[in-house]
Design an enzyme around this catalytic site. Structure first.
Site, PDB file in Angstrom:
ATOM      1  N   SER A 164      -2.268  -8.626  11.367  1.00  0.00           N
ATOM      2  CA  SER A 164      -0.993  -8.338  10.742  1.00  0.00           C
ATOM      3  C   SER A 164       0.111  -9.222  11.331  1.00  0.00           C
ATOM      4  O   SER A 164      -0.071 -10.439  11.428  1.00  0.00           O
ATOM      5  CB  SER A 164      -0.674  -6.838  10.891  1.00  0.00           C
ATOM      6  OG  SER A 164       0.241  -6.418   9.914  1.00  0.00           O
ATOM      7  N   ASP A 170      -7.190  -5.583   0.985  1.00  0.00           N
ATOM      8  CA  ASP A 170      -6.004  -5.335   1.797  1.00  0.00           C
ATOM      9  C   ASP A 170      -4.820  -5.061   0.873  1.00  0.00           C
ATOM     10  O   ASP A 170      -4.435  -5.908   0.074  1.00  0.00           O
ATOM     11  CB  ASP A 170      -5.727  -6.569   2.668  1.00  0.00           C
ATOM     12  CG  ASP A 170      -4.575  -6.374   3.649  1.00  0.00           C
ATOM     13  OD1 ASP A 170      -3.825  -5.384   3.515  1.00  0.00           O
ATOM     14  OD2 ASP A 170      -4.432  -7.223   4.546  1.00  0.00           O
ATOM     15  N   HIS A 191      -6.930  -3.367   5.168  1.00  0.00           N
ATOM     16  CA  HIS A 191      -6.103  -4.061   6.162  1.00  0.00           C
ATOM     17  C   HIS A 191      -6.491  -3.727   7.594  1.00  0.00           C
ATOM     18  O   HIS A 191      -6.560  -4.604   8.447  1.00  0.00           O
ATOM     19  CB  HIS A 191      -4.626  -3.692   5.935  1.00  0.00           C
ATOM     20  CG  HIS A 191      -3.671  -4.453   6.814  1.00  0.00           C
ATOM     21  ND1 HIS A 191      -3.382  -5.784   6.626  1.00  0.00           N
ATOM     22  CD2 HIS A 191      -2.932  -4.053   7.893  1.00  0.00           C
ATOM     23  CE1 HIS A 191      -2.511  -6.176   7.533  1.00  0.00           C
ATOM     24  NE2 HIS A 191      -2.225  -5.151   8.317  1.00  0.00           N
TER      25      HIS A 191
END
Length: 433
Positions: A224, A319, A353
């Site tokens: 991220s 994601d 994710h």
């Protein structure tokens, strides 16, 4: 409980968190239908649980490595399904494990169809084997945790985390790395106007100076927002030999990035009005980031072609937080255009994710500290996502062991637990280059 029924966790009820176990039940009636359950309470007091229905064989045994679940929180033959399919008792919560010195306790139990408990067993899943050291680091601008295996020397890995956790760093140390983990500063109140690469370089230098670190270069693992910081370190700061980038962006996200008192990258901004709500109350933020390829955003793109490090890019194709697969493809294209071959990439159809070390509860959504109170839908189909975590975790270890070289003779870290060769559980759909 029935004195005849026995629930067994093999090879031991005490293991490392990322190690699989074999769950068996013995002493049932021939073809008896039973329900298997698990339950844990995390550090925030959130209860996670799962269940699955099984039919015993003619000898009155159930073996999760062999037998399919007929219903519950998962179906089919899933040896570790009772762990990854655990769900929180409250919506929009994720499993949190920040205290690595304490094992995660998981209660396994087997029940008759009427609900009566027949047998139970406690699984202690440890983050650190005996002999490993955990030290809080507060020095200069560094605030983190250092994990060191016994003996040594070992390669060094810098873990840049966006969600506070010691899970990934402590488990990676068990594989034979000295690991320093720090958490990216969060901007809850809008007070962070700029990010400085120098503070991360300071942490890197601290890690390199540790007595059990062998070799001059280090590896970085991140996901991220931490992933674009890792790319920036590789591009602008010497001494990065390997970067494992997971579900990140190819541009500097959120705030201007400075290095040695000069801005080096402009920010790629969010537009929260582009978030799409779903029926659970969480939102899909996949398209909330501006397009990094737009002319106005070119100053935010990270010049990864300047890096001398090796890259492992990994993206979940489902994601829903960022368009990570597209960002990964853009980075691969950029490196190829510059004649670079210092990378490998892997994508996982059906994975979301939050790709973590394996066998933790799957998280579908939770509150995001920088989303102004919104809960984010992370994406991923639980069964496929769990298999992707196993595959990626093994791949990350192999990547670092290949590209991080010790300049001194190494010893293997000492384990209390018997090591088992892991099979590659992720079969269908994985795309590697």
């Amino acid at each position: 409980m029935s004195s005849q029924v026995r629930l067994r966790l093999l090879p031991s009820a005490r293991c490392l968190f990322d190690e699989p176990i074999q769950v068996k039940v013995e002493g049932l009636r021939s073809r008896q239908v039973v329900t298997m359950r698990t339950r844990l309470t995390d550090e925030k007091g959130v209860v996670f649980s799962s269940s699955a229905t099984y039919r015993a064989d003619g000898s009155g045994e159930v073996d999760l490595k062999r037998d399919p679940s007929l219903g519950g929180t998962y179906i089919g033959v899933e040896p570790m399904g009772l762990l990854w399919s655990m769900r929180p008792d409250t919506m929009h919560k994720r499993f949190q494990k920040t205290r690595s010195l304490e094992p995660q306790v998981v209660k396994f139990s087997v029940h008759e169809e009427e609900g009566r408990r027949l047998a139970e067993e406690t699984n202690e899943r440890l983050l650190m084997a005996n002999g490993f050291n955990r030290v809080l680091v507060k020095e200069g601008n560094i605030s983190g945790v250092l994990f060191t295996p016994p003996d040594g020397p070992f390669p060094a890995v810098f873990d840049i985390s966006t969600l506070r956790s010691e899970l990934r760093a402590s488990l990676l140390a068990n594989k034979g790395f000295v690991v320093l983990t720090v958490t990216v500063p969060t901007d809850k109140a809008g007070k962070i106007q700029e990010m400085h690469l120098d503070m991360f370089e300071e942490a890197m230098d601290f890690l390199k100076q540790q007595p059990k670190v062998g070799g001059k270069g280090i590896g970085i693992i991140s996901r991220s927002k931490g992933a674009d910081i890792a790319l920036s370190l590789a591009a602008f700061v010497p001494g990065v030999d390997a970067v494992a980038w997971v579900n990140g962006c190819n541009a500097n996200v959120g705030t201007p990035l400075y290095y040695k008192k000069q801005q080096i990258l402009s920010p790629l901004l969010f537009d929260l009005s582009k978030c799409i709500p779903n029926e659970s109350g969480a939102v899909i933020a996949k398209h909330a980031l501006d397009d990094p390829r737009a002319e106005k955003n070119k100053g935010s793109l990270i010049p990864i072609e300047q890096a001398t490090s090796h890259f492992l890019f990994a993206a979940g194709e489902d994601d829903l937080n960022w368009d990570s697969k597209a960002y990964m493809d853009q980075m691969v294209e950029r490196l190829k255009c510059h004649g670079k071959e210092n990378f490998e990439s892997v994508s996982y159809p059906g994975a979301g994710h939050l790709l973590e070390p394996p066998y933790g509860p799957f998280c579908s959504s939770c509150l995001h500290v920088e989303s102004k109170g919104l809960s984010i839908l992370w994406g991923g189909e639980p069964k496929i996502h769990a298999a992707a975590e196993v595959h990626l975790w093994n791949k990350i270890q192999k990547f670092f062991k290949t590209h991080l070289i010790c300049d001194k003779p190494q010893t293997k870290p000492s384990y209390k637990f018997k090591k088992k060769k892991k099979k590659d559980d992720y079969k269908a759909g994985v795309k590697e280059k």
